[in-house]
Design an enzyme around this catalytic site. Sequence first.
Site, PDB file in Angstrom:
ATOM      1  N   ASP A 292      -6.895 -13.733  -3.054  1.00  0.00           N
ATOM      2  CA  ASP A 292      -5.720 -13.336  -3.901  1.00  0.00           C
ATOM      3  C   ASP A 292      -5.251 -11.886  -3.415  1.00  0.00           C
ATOM      4  O   ASP A 292      -4.721 -11.196  -4.271  1.00  0.00           O
ATOM      5  CB  ASP A 292      -6.131 -13.107  -5.447  1.00  0.00           C
ATOM      6  CG  ASP A 292      -6.739 -14.501  -5.849  1.00  0.00           C
ATOM      7  OD1 ASP A 292      -6.315 -15.656  -5.354  1.00  0.00           O
ATOM      8  OD2 ASP A 292      -7.687 -14.544  -6.827  1.00  0.00           O
TER       9      ASP A 292
ATOM     10  N   LYS B 225      -1.652 -13.489   0.316  1.00  0.00           N
ATOM     11  CA  LYS B 225      -1.679 -14.255   1.595  1.00  0.00           C
ATOM     12  C   LYS B 225      -0.353 -14.867   1.468  1.00  0.00           C
ATOM     13  O   LYS B 225       0.641 -14.825   2.445  1.00  0.00           O
ATOM     14  CB  LYS B 225      -2.784 -14.919   2.030  1.00  0.00           C
ATOM     15  CG  LYS B 225      -3.843 -14.081   2.086  1.00  0.00           C
ATOM     16  CD  LYS B 225      -5.124 -15.091   2.320  1.00  0.00           C
ATOM     17  CE  LYS B 225      -5.363 -15.914   1.071  1.00  0.00           C
ATOM     18  NZ  LYS B 225      -6.250 -15.065  -0.159  1.00  0.00           N
TER      19      LYS B 225
ATOM     20  N   GLY C 274      -4.899 -20.521  -4.380  1.00  0.00           N
ATOM     21  CA  GLY C 274      -3.523 -20.700  -5.066  1.00  0.00           C
ATOM     22  C   GLY C 274      -2.609 -19.436  -4.418  1.00  0.00           C
ATOM     23  O   GLY C 274      -3.303 -18.221  -4.491  1.00  0.00           O
ATOM     24  N   HIS C 275      -1.773 -19.856  -3.589  1.00  0.00           N
ATOM     25  CA  HIS C 275      -1.119 -18.833  -2.926  1.00  0.00           C
ATOM     26  C   HIS C 275       0.411 -18.756  -3.427  1.00  0.00           C
ATOM     27  O   HIS C 275       0.972 -19.411  -3.527  1.00  0.00           O
ATOM     28  CB  HIS C 275      -1.038 -19.115  -1.220  1.00  0.00           C
ATOM     29  CG  HIS C 275      -2.383 -19.168  -0.728  1.00  0.00           C
ATOM     30  ND1 HIS C 275      -2.301 -19.331   0.553  1.00  0.00           N
ATOM     31  CD2 HIS C 275      -3.494 -19.011  -1.075  1.00  0.00           C
ATOM     32  CE1 HIS C 275      -3.660 -19.397   1.000  1.00  0.00           C
ATOM     33  NE2 HIS C 275      -4.389 -18.775  -0.035  1.00  0.00           N
TER      34      HIS C 275
ATOM     35  N   GLN D 142      -8.848 -17.903   0.790  1.00  0.00           N
ATOM     36  CA  GLN D 142      -9.742 -17.260   0.307  1.00  0.00           C
ATOM     37  C   GLN D 142      -9.835 -15.736   1.039  1.00  0.00           C
ATOM     38  O   GLN D 142      -8.885 -15.399   1.454  1.00  0.00           O
ATOM     39  CB  GLN D 142     -11.145 -17.866   0.230  1.00  0.00           C
ATOM     40  CG  GLN D 142     -11.432 -18.966  -0.531  1.00  0.00           C
ATOM     41  CD  GLN D 142     -10.781 -20.268  -0.014  1.00  0.00           C
ATOM     42  OE1 GLN D 142     -10.808 -20.734   0.856  1.00  0.00           O
ATOM     43  NE2 GLN D 142      -9.802 -20.963  -0.960  1.00  0.00           N
TER      44      GLN D 142
HETATM   45  P1  GDP Z   1      -3.009 -15.239  -2.211  1.00  0.00           P
HETATM   46  O1  GDP Z   1      -4.133 -16.131  -2.588  1.00  0.00           O
HETATM   47  O2  GDP Z   1      -3.891 -14.162  -1.320  1.00  0.00           O
HETATM   48  O3  GDP Z   1      -2.173 -15.785  -1.772  1.00  0.00           O
HETATM   49  O4  GDP Z   1      -2.720 -14.364  -3.440  1.00  0.00           O
HETATM   50  P2  GDP Z   1      -2.249 -14.932  -5.004  1.00  0.00           P
HETATM   51  O5  GDP Z   1      -0.914 -15.419  -5.051  1.00  0.00           O
HETATM   52  O6  GDP Z   1      -3.551 -15.728  -5.513  1.00  0.00           O
HETATM   53  O7  GDP Z   1      -2.399 -13.525  -5.817  1.00  0.00           O
HETATM   54  C1  GDP Z   1      -1.588 -12.396  -5.433  1.00  0.00           C
HETATM   55  C2  GDP Z   1      -0.805 -11.984  -6.871  1.00  0.00           C
HETATM   56  O8  GDP Z   1      -0.087 -10.945  -6.789  1.00  0.00           O
HETATM   57  C3  GDP Z   1       0.454 -13.034  -7.033  1.00  0.00           C
HETATM   58  O9  GDP Z   1       0.680 -13.181  -8.314  1.00  0.00           O
HETATM   59  C4  GDP Z   1       1.767 -12.699  -6.272  1.00  0.00           C
HETATM   60  O10 GDP Z   1       2.980 -12.789  -6.721  1.00  0.00           O
HETATM   61  C5  GDP Z   1       1.485 -10.950  -6.740  1.00  0.00           C
HETATM   62  N1  GDP Z   1       1.840  -9.932  -5.718  1.00  0.00           N
HETATM   63  C6  GDP Z   1       1.865 -10.072  -4.196  1.00  0.00           C
HETATM   64  N2  GDP Z   1       2.073  -8.897  -3.640  1.00  0.00           N
HETATM   65  C7  GDP Z   1       2.479  -8.045  -4.751  1.00  0.00           C
HETATM   66  C8  GDP Z   1       2.729  -6.628  -4.687  1.00  0.00           C
HETATM   67  O11 GDP Z   1       2.754  -5.743  -3.778  1.00  0.00           O
HETATM   68  N3  GDP Z   1       2.859  -6.093  -5.898  1.00  0.00           N
HETATM   69  C9  GDP Z   1       2.624  -6.945  -7.185  1.00  0.00           C
HETATM   70  N4  GDP Z   1       2.738  -6.287  -8.326  1.00  0.00           N
HETATM   71  N5  GDP Z   1       2.320  -8.065  -7.029  1.00  0.00           N
HETATM   72  C10 GDP Z   1       1.949  -8.703  -5.861  1.00  0.00           C
HETATM   73  P1  IMO Z   2      -7.124 -17.838  -2.442  1.00  0.00           P
HETATM   74  O1  IMO Z   2      -6.783 -18.632  -1.125  1.00  0.00           O
HETATM   75  C1  IMO Z   2     -10.045 -16.068  -5.224  1.00  0.00           C
HETATM   76  C2  IMO Z   2     -13.799 -17.997  -5.575  1.00  0.00           C
HETATM   77  C3  IMO Z   2     -14.162 -18.627  -6.850  1.00  0.00           C
HETATM   78  C4  IMO Z   2     -15.705 -18.688  -6.784  1.00  0.00           C
HETATM   79  C5  IMO Z   2     -16.103 -18.983  -5.429  1.00  0.00           C
HETATM   80  C6  IMO Z   2     -16.340 -20.479  -4.920  1.00  0.00           C
HETATM   81  O2  IMO Z   2      -6.120 -17.916  -3.550  1.00  0.00           O
HETATM   82  O3  IMO Z   2      -7.400 -16.364  -2.091  1.00  0.00           O
HETATM   83  P2  IMO Z   2     -15.146 -22.789  -4.707  1.00  0.00           P
HETATM   84  O4  IMO Z   2     -14.092 -23.292  -5.700  1.00  0.00           O
HETATM   85  O5  IMO Z   2     -14.762 -22.532  -3.378  1.00  0.00           O
HETATM   86  O6  IMO Z   2     -16.141 -23.450  -5.008  1.00  0.00           O
HETATM   87  O7  IMO Z   2     -15.335 -21.287  -5.562  1.00  0.00           O
HETATM   88  O8  IMO Z   2     -15.054 -18.715  -4.606  1.00  0.00           O
HETATM   89  N1  IMO Z   2     -12.594 -18.352  -4.786  1.00  0.00           N
HETATM   90  C7  IMO Z   2     -11.496 -17.883  -4.724  1.00  0.00           C
HETATM   91  N2  IMO Z   2     -11.266 -16.476  -5.495  1.00  0.00           N
HETATM   92  N3  IMO Z   2      -9.187 -16.782  -4.577  1.00  0.00           N
HETATM   93  C8  IMO Z   2      -9.383 -17.873  -3.645  1.00  0.00           C
HETATM   94  O9  IMO Z   2      -8.447 -18.368  -2.890  1.00  0.00           O
HETATM   95  C9  IMO Z   2     -10.642 -18.455  -4.187  1.00  0.00           C
HETATM   96  N4  IMO Z   2     -11.125 -19.677  -3.642  1.00  0.00           N
HETATM   97  C10 IMO Z   2     -12.363 -19.449  -4.134  1.00  0.00           C
HETATM   98  O10 IMO Z   2     -13.414 -18.124  -7.837  1.00  0.00           O
HETATM   99  O11 IMO Z   2     -16.005 -17.367  -7.346  1.00  0.00           O
HETATM  100 MG    MG Z   3      -4.711 -17.165  -4.811  1.00  0.00          MG
END
Ligand code: GDP
Ligand code: IMO
Ligand code: MG
Length: 423
Positions: A13, A16, A40-41, A224
């Site tokens: 998270d 990415k 979840g991207h 991840q």
């Molecule tokens: P990913 O899994 O690495 O793609 O990241 P996620 O989408 O799960 O989580 C990142 C969260 O931070 C999302 O809700 C993005 O919209 C938000 N986000 C990304 N970059 C920034 C930033 O620079 N500032 C803020 N406030 N939010 C951001």
């Molecule tokens: P993105 O790509 C954050 C965490 C889960 C749990 C552990 C194992 O959005 O960064 P699993 O479903 O693989 O059995 O879970 O890994 N986890 C993540 N945490 N971002 C993710 O993906 C994750 N994918 C799995 O919360 O602790």
């Molecule tokens: Mg994510």
Amino acid sequence: MAVDLLLGLQWGDEGKGKIVDVLTQDYDIIARFQGGPNAGHTLEFDGIKHVLHTIPSGIFHKNAVNVVGNGVVIDPVIFKKELDALKKFNLDINSKLFISRKAHLILPTHRLLDAASEASKGKAKIGSTLKGIGPTYMDKTGRNGMRIGDLELSDWKEKYRSLANKHEAMINFYDVDIQYDLAELEADFFKAVEELKLLTFIDSEEYLYQAQKAGKKILAEGAQGSLLDIDFGTYPFVTSSNTTAAGACTGLGVAPNQIGAVKGIFKAYTTRVGSGPFPTELFDEDGETMARVGNEFGATTGRPRRCGWLDLVALKYAVRVNGVTELMMMKGDVLSGFNKLKICTAYHYKGEQIEHFPYNIEAENVTPVYSEMDGWKEDLTNMTSADQLPKALNEYIAFLEKELEVPIKIVSVGPDRTQTILK
Ligand code: GDP
Ligand code: IMO
Ligand code: MG
């Protein structure tokens, strides 16, 4: 043409999805190499927020091809939902999205097995997203799995049946109370498989090889983060794939000597969702502020993310394991308003002070040692160029660059595509 990588350096998270979307203008192909719909991207542009789970984050760019690589595990039911959500954007999916025949399939019973395994662990549960990731990779390495390419064979339903029967016996073995209606789950699954079969399946390693030869620019998108890597993460509180750079080679069939830039992405603080050790975790007002301002809720499960200060010991480890050549710092805007910022620069570990990431980082073994820096008050979210960034933020960045010995090339100041500062 070398293949560049974009990887998360913390517990996932990091942002990415946003950065891959921003970078796609410079690439011809975006290829996911591991993980599944546990990811979840999130990307945001034109006032709309999109969350992708399996489909690479370059999908909204007209000129880019998106490849789901052999290292990814695919749940047809979730994939269908993702496709449905994209329908209103009129993307030419068949010519923009290709799926590796060697990618493995998540069956409904894999999800049930995940739930049974977690329920049986009680307090020791991993905090899995329950998407069936662990059981699917277990079947892959156990040489029992089903692959996308199997769906092109006439006997795939027989293969499915025998694997699902085995899984049902395994679910019973766990002796936990899991309620399910397999007939209903299977009806959804078979329907989704028929939709999946309308997509373009490819021998992705061959496709990527030819693309490279033809001079196409390829970016591999990780899911991840490094601290969730099956080998280098905080085992057993990890996911079931290699999230680190080497995973891109096995997850796409790209040779190590073909890897170019390794772009490592991190938040200016740290978050973690699910169970497992987290030395710099905060349980006070500062942690609550990060969670609230950063809107720290999981993009896949909606669970609140645990928050804490930046952990440089862990970050250095991730930079080394991945061979990171450039860094991207996300969510600097969330730290605006803190008087002082802490950065963990060492661990107290079993009576000594250490600067490397040890085998055990549980609270009983590790206490973080912090350096303190001045914070900044300015709202960063409307800033558009590096010369607008506050002095204290530049000092924070300079400190990290010195410690990590890698330049920070992008500073993200908000979730939108446009809130991205190039340094
Ligand atoms: P990913 O899994 O690495 O793609 O990241 P996620 O989408 O799960 O989580 C990142 C969260 O931070 C999302 O809700 C993005 O919209 C938000 N986000 C990304 N970059 C920034 C930033 O620079 N500032 C803020 N406030 N939010 C951001
Ligand atoms: P993105 O790509 C954050 C965490 C889960 C749990 C552990 C194992 O959005 O960064 P699993 O479903 O693989 O059995 O879970 O890994 N986890 C993540 N945490 N971002 C993710 O993906 C994750 N994918 C799995 O919360 O602790
Ligand atoms: Mg994510």
